[in-house]
Motif scaffolding. Structure first.
Motif, PDB file in Angstrom:
ATOM      1  N   VAL A  13       0.837  -1.204   0.000  1.00 54.11           N
ATOM      2  CA  VAL A  13       0.000   0.000   0.000  1.00 54.11           C
ATOM      3  C   VAL A  13       0.873   1.255   0.000  1.00 54.11           C
ATOM      4  O   VAL A  13       0.571   2.238  -0.688  1.00 54.11           O
ATOM      5  N   SER A  14       1.946   1.220   0.751  1.00 59.00           N
ATOM      6  CA  SER A  14       2.879   2.362   0.761  1.00 59.00           C
ATOM      7  C   SER A  14       3.441   2.608  -0.628  1.00 59.00           C
ATOM      8  O   SER A  14       3.555   3.757  -1.084  1.00 59.00           O
ATOM      9  N   LEU A  15       3.793   1.529  -1.309  1.00 61.22           N
ATOM     10  CA  LEU A  15       4.303   1.644  -2.676  1.00 61.22           C
ATOM     11  C   LEU A  15       3.206   2.128  -3.632  1.00 61.22           C
ATOM     12  O   LEU A  15       3.452   2.928  -4.531  1.00 61.22           O
ATOM     13  N   LEU A  16       1.993   1.624  -3.407  1.00 61.32           N
ATOM     14  CA  LEU A  16       0.866   2.004  -4.258  1.00 61.32           C
ATOM     15  C   LEU A  16       0.584   3.506  -4.157  1.00 61.32           C
ATOM     16  O   LEU A  16       0.259   4.149  -5.158  1.00 61.32           O
ATOM     17  N   LYS A  17       0.716   4.043  -2.954  1.00 60.47           N
ATOM     18  CA  LYS A  17       0.517   5.484  -2.765  1.00 60.47           C
ATOM     19  C   LYS A  17       1.512   6.292  -3.596  1.00 60.47           C
ATOM     20  O   LYS A  17       1.244   7.435  -3.951  1.00 60.47           O
ATOM     21  N   LYS A  59     -11.452   1.755  -8.208  1.00 59.01           N
ATOM     22  CA  LYS A  59     -11.620   2.720  -7.123  1.00 59.01           C
ATOM     23  C   LYS A  59     -10.379   2.753  -6.228  1.00 59.01           C
ATOM     24  O   LYS A  59      -9.987   3.819  -5.742  1.00 59.01           O
ATOM     25  N   ILE A  60      -9.781   1.585  -6.006  1.00 59.36           N
ATOM     26  CA  ILE A  60      -8.553   1.529  -5.205  1.00 59.36           C
ATOM     27  C   ILE A  60      -7.464   2.371  -5.862  1.00 59.36           C
ATOM     28  O   ILE A  60      -6.761   3.151  -5.202  1.00 59.36           O
ATOM     29  N   TRP A  61      -7.328   2.212  -7.179  1.00 58.58           N
ATOM     30  CA  TRP A  61      -6.301   2.972  -7.888  1.00 58.58           C
ATOM     31  C   TRP A  61      -6.613   4.469  -7.840  1.00 58.58           C
ATOM     32  O   TRP A  61      -5.717   5.293  -7.627  1.00 58.58           O
ATOM     33  N   GLU A  62      -7.879   4.818  -8.018  1.00 57.35           N
ATOM     34  CA  GLU A  62      -8.276   6.228  -7.983  1.00 57.35           C
ATOM     35  C   GLU A  62      -7.984   6.862  -6.625  1.00 57.35           C
ATOM     36  O   GLU A  62      -7.614   8.026  -6.538  1.00 57.35           O
ATOM     37  N   ARG A  64      -5.755   5.838  -4.377  1.00 58.81           N
ATOM     38  CA  ARG A  64      -4.491   5.325  -3.830  1.00 58.81           C
ATOM     39  C   ARG A  64      -3.778   6.333  -2.933  1.00 58.81           C
ATOM     40  O   ARG A  64      -3.138   5.953  -1.943  1.00 58.81           O
ATOM     41  N   LYS A  65      -3.911   7.633  -3.241  1.00 54.51           N
ATOM     42  CA  LYS A  65      -3.235   8.656  -2.453  1.00 54.51           C
ATOM     43  C   LYS A  65      -3.837   8.791  -1.053  1.00 54.51           C
ATOM     44  O   LYS A  65      -3.190   9.283  -0.131  1.00 54.51           O
TER      45      LYS A  65
END
Length: 198
Positions: A13-17, A59-62, A64-65
């Motif tokens: 998740v940290s990387l995804l952000k 939605k997760i990608w949208e 992500r921040k």
């Protein structure tokens, strides 16, 4: 990578952000199938469940921040999935209501007399006529008649005036009734009954 699932998720998740596509792919690979099975247990439909999984991860990608690595990603994911399933289910109920209204306006006895196959053929014919509408008008019509939204709601979603929504619906009604009458007199009368109150 650590063996603890929570710690692994936290790192991903940290990387995804940070817009890491590889981290996103790993999360999708890890949770895609469990999420599909969860949604299928609710929706009872493979196609709807597959589409819902795509919607959830979109939605997760949208968002992500906004993700918080210290919280359970799995819980967050399945909460979104649950809400997505509820929306799909409510939409299906509205579509069924829409079809029931057609049956009522057509007259229940006439529907029974025609038979289920004729009724399904009629509904298919209705969809074909609606598909002939220009894209923007068709979108407004579907939001109104199939999704059950009020004119102010449609205006807000599409960022147009309520009067524009009303005008488009009136124009759509006239076109649909005209097309229906050309092909089937009963169907034309049905549309007049069903859609004259715009």
């Amino acid at each position: 990578m650590p063996n603890d699932p929570f710690i692994l998720d936290k790192q991903l998740v940290s990387l995804l952000k940070g817009d890491d596509h590889h981290a996103f792919d790993q999360l999708f690979h890890k949770y895609g199938t469990p999420l599909y099975l969860f949604l299928k247990s609710i929706l009872k439909n493979e196609a709807d469940s597959e589409e819902a999984v795509q919607d959830v991860f979109y939605k997760i990608w949208e968002k992500r921040k906004e993700l918080d690595p210290s919280l359970s990603f799995k819980s967050y994911l399945f909460t979104i999935a649950s809400n997505t399933a509820k929306k799909i289910y409510r939409k299906k109920l509205l579509e069924e209501k829409y079809k029931q209204e057609i049956a009522i306006e057509l007259n229940l006895n006439q529907t029974i007399e025609h038979g289920e196959d004729d009724y399904k053929e009629m509904l298919g014919h209705i969809d074909l006529i609606i598909d002939k509408l220009p894209p923007s008008r068709r979108q407004i019509f579907i939001l109104s008649k199939k999704d059950g939204l009020k004119n102010p709601e449609i205006a807000k979603i599409l960022n147009i005036s309520e009067q524009t929504v009303k005008n488009q619906l009136v124009t759509a009604q006239k076109f649909i009734r005209s097309e229906a009458i050309k092909n089937n007199q009963d169907l034309g009368f049905l549309f007049f009954l069903l859609f004259y109150r715009i």
